[in-house]
Design an enzyme around this catalytic site. Sequence first.
Site, PDB file in Angstrom:
ATOM      1  N   HIS A   1     -21.141   7.514 -29.736  1.00 37.17           N
ATOM      2  CA  HIS A   1     -22.042   6.910 -31.198  1.00 37.17           C
ATOM      3  C   HIS A   1     -21.335   5.922 -31.809  1.00 37.17           C
ATOM      4  O   HIS A   1     -20.188   5.686 -31.979  1.00 37.17           O
ATOM      5  CB  HIS A   1     -22.094   8.430 -31.648  1.00 37.17           C
ATOM      6  CG  HIS A   1     -21.450   9.219 -32.828  1.00 37.17           C
ATOM      7  ND1 HIS A   1     -20.899   8.640 -34.380  1.00 37.17           N
ATOM      8  CD2 HIS A   1     -20.074   9.595 -31.690  1.00 37.17           C
ATOM      9  CE1 HIS A   1     -19.605   9.153 -33.765  1.00 37.17           C
ATOM     10  NE2 HIS A   1     -19.372   9.657 -32.421  1.00 37.17           N
TER      11      HIS A   1
ATOM     12  N   ASP B   1     -21.895   5.855 -35.227  1.00 37.55           N
ATOM     13  CA  ASP B   1     -22.003   5.469 -37.040  1.00 37.55           C
ATOM     14  C   ASP B   1     -20.107   6.040 -36.859  1.00 37.55           C
ATOM     15  O   ASP B   1     -19.938   6.689 -36.289  1.00 37.55           O
ATOM     16  CB  ASP B   1     -22.940   6.362 -37.116  1.00 37.55           C
ATOM     17  CG  ASP B   1     -22.825   8.070 -36.639  1.00 37.55           C
ATOM     18  OD1 ASP B   1     -22.792   7.691 -35.736  1.00 37.55           O
ATOM     19  OD2 ASP B   1     -23.251   8.616 -37.644  1.00 37.55           O
TER      20      ASP B   1
ATOM     21  N   GLU C   1     -25.057  10.348 -35.531  1.00 36.59           N
ATOM     22  CA  GLU C   1     -24.501  11.025 -34.453  1.00 36.59           C
ATOM     23  C   GLU C   1     -23.878  12.325 -35.966  1.00 36.59           C
ATOM     24  O   GLU C   1     -24.157  13.665 -35.206  1.00 36.59           O
ATOM     25  CB  GLU C   1     -23.449  11.059 -33.448  1.00 36.59           C
ATOM     26  CG  GLU C   1     -22.783  12.664 -32.671  1.00 36.59           C
ATOM     27  CD  GLU C   1     -22.139  12.533 -33.261  1.00 36.59           C
ATOM     28  OE1 GLU C   1     -21.211  14.214 -32.748  1.00 36.59           O
ATOM     29  OE2 GLU C   1     -21.243  12.642 -34.345  1.00 36.59           O
TER      30      GLU C   1
ATOM     31  N   ASP D   1     -16.148  11.232 -26.977  1.00 36.90           N
ATOM     32  CA  ASP D   1     -16.343  11.892 -28.256  1.00 36.90           C
ATOM     33  C   ASP D   1     -15.141  12.969 -28.668  1.00 36.90           C
ATOM     34  O   ASP D   1     -16.212  13.921 -29.802  1.00 36.90           O
ATOM     35  CB  ASP D   1     -18.029  11.804 -29.190  1.00 36.90           C
ATOM     36  CG  ASP D   1     -18.420  11.786 -29.887  1.00 36.90           C
ATOM     37  OD1 ASP D   1     -16.928  11.347 -31.225  1.00 36.90           O
ATOM     38  OD2 ASP D   1     -18.795  12.361 -30.675  1.00 36.90           O
TER      39      ASP D   1
ATOM     40  N   HIS E   1     -12.513  11.902 -39.775  1.00 37.40           N
ATOM     41  CA  HIS E   1     -13.001  12.333 -40.793  1.00 37.40           C
ATOM     42  C   HIS E   1     -12.726  12.446 -42.348  1.00 37.40           C
ATOM     43  O   HIS E   1     -13.005  12.551 -43.216  1.00 37.40           O
ATOM     44  CB  HIS E   1     -14.643  13.436 -40.673  1.00 37.40           C
ATOM     45  CG  HIS E   1     -15.394  13.454 -39.827  1.00 37.40           C
ATOM     46  ND1 HIS E   1     -16.235  14.639 -39.708  1.00 37.40           N
ATOM     47  CD2 HIS E   1     -15.807  12.772 -38.986  1.00 37.40           C
ATOM     48  CE1 HIS E   1     -16.538  14.760 -38.182  1.00 37.40           C
ATOM     49  NE2 HIS E   1     -16.815  13.538 -38.420  1.00 37.40           N
TER      50      HIS E   1
END
Length: 367
Positions: A76, A78, A139, A163, A344
């Site tokens: 992905h 993003d 995503e 991922d 994150h």
Amino acid sequence: MLSRERLQERFIEMVKIYSPSKGEKEMADWLENWLSARKIPFQSDRAGEQYGGNGRNIVAFLKGTGDGIPLGFGAHMDQIEPCANVQPIVEGSIIRTDGTTTLGGDDKSGLAAILEAVEDILETDAPHRDIYLVFTCSEEISMQGTKHMDLQMLPCYDLVIVDATGDTGVVAYKAPAMEAISVAFHGQKAHAGIAPEKGVNAIVTASKAIAEMRIGRIDPETTSNIGRIEGGGATNVVTDEVTFTAEIRSHSMEKLAAELAHMESCCAAAAQEMGASYDFQHELAYPSLSLDVDCPLVQLTKQAMEAEGVTPDLQVIGGGSDANILAGHGYRSVILGLGMRDVHTVEESLDMDEVWKAAKVLRRMMG
């Protein structure tokens, strides 16, 4: 030939492109330019327009010149905010940032590994199977890009999604379904000091309901969590409304349904006891992903890893990804790790040695 230097340079170039969820247009433009420069045909959709974004999903196709089942390779575009003006810092094989942004290893490392494997095929003109490249948007916000994807672009039903956290060797072949839940309790406002008996306290009602729920690890296949609760105001007012959000995940759709029913029954019982009312809303955020370890896709992945000196680590994971959404449409996916750390967060880092190994595994799977 595969180039570790080029792999790293391309990754660093991509992480400097601002591509938050709903804002992947520049990253999509970059990928389409890369494909066009190599004369690889592709299609894209207008997925972002359907949920307030400017991104799009891209599917490219390399016609096979050898044997083997068609395979799709996906990652992905993003990344999690804050991700503007990323300043990559290279410390040996580790890449991190200056601590003010995320890095974007999730999932631009996946993009970089896929592109490097394709680059080698193009340069060497090596025989290869039918290859689909699947680059998705948004995503990180409940897989909105894949949920709104034009699936007519993707006729290949066996996919390798690059991922997963953890080192190269991680092969996730099972992931749970998840129900997203929103509950509102409606009580009766009253003056807390003068006539509290005239009120129905929504905070107390919600507390009674939550106290009866099974929260946390329920069994080896099932978890639940209360994510946010809000409501109320001044202490001299009996609170008349409280809302909370929750989730339930399970690898078993039967257990998921049973736990959802139990959670709602707790709300109903508390509302009845207190004389309140409630609204219970839920949505299947994504279905489960479940492959058999003996299926051809898992075995092909294991064989490619072993051929590259990587020990396969088959895992049942607790998170969701594009693979879950695609599983709901009949696609089969494995999810591979490639050295992501602390994703994150602004402490995120990436081990390029692991990305290099992943690129070699992907290249072998493409052959």
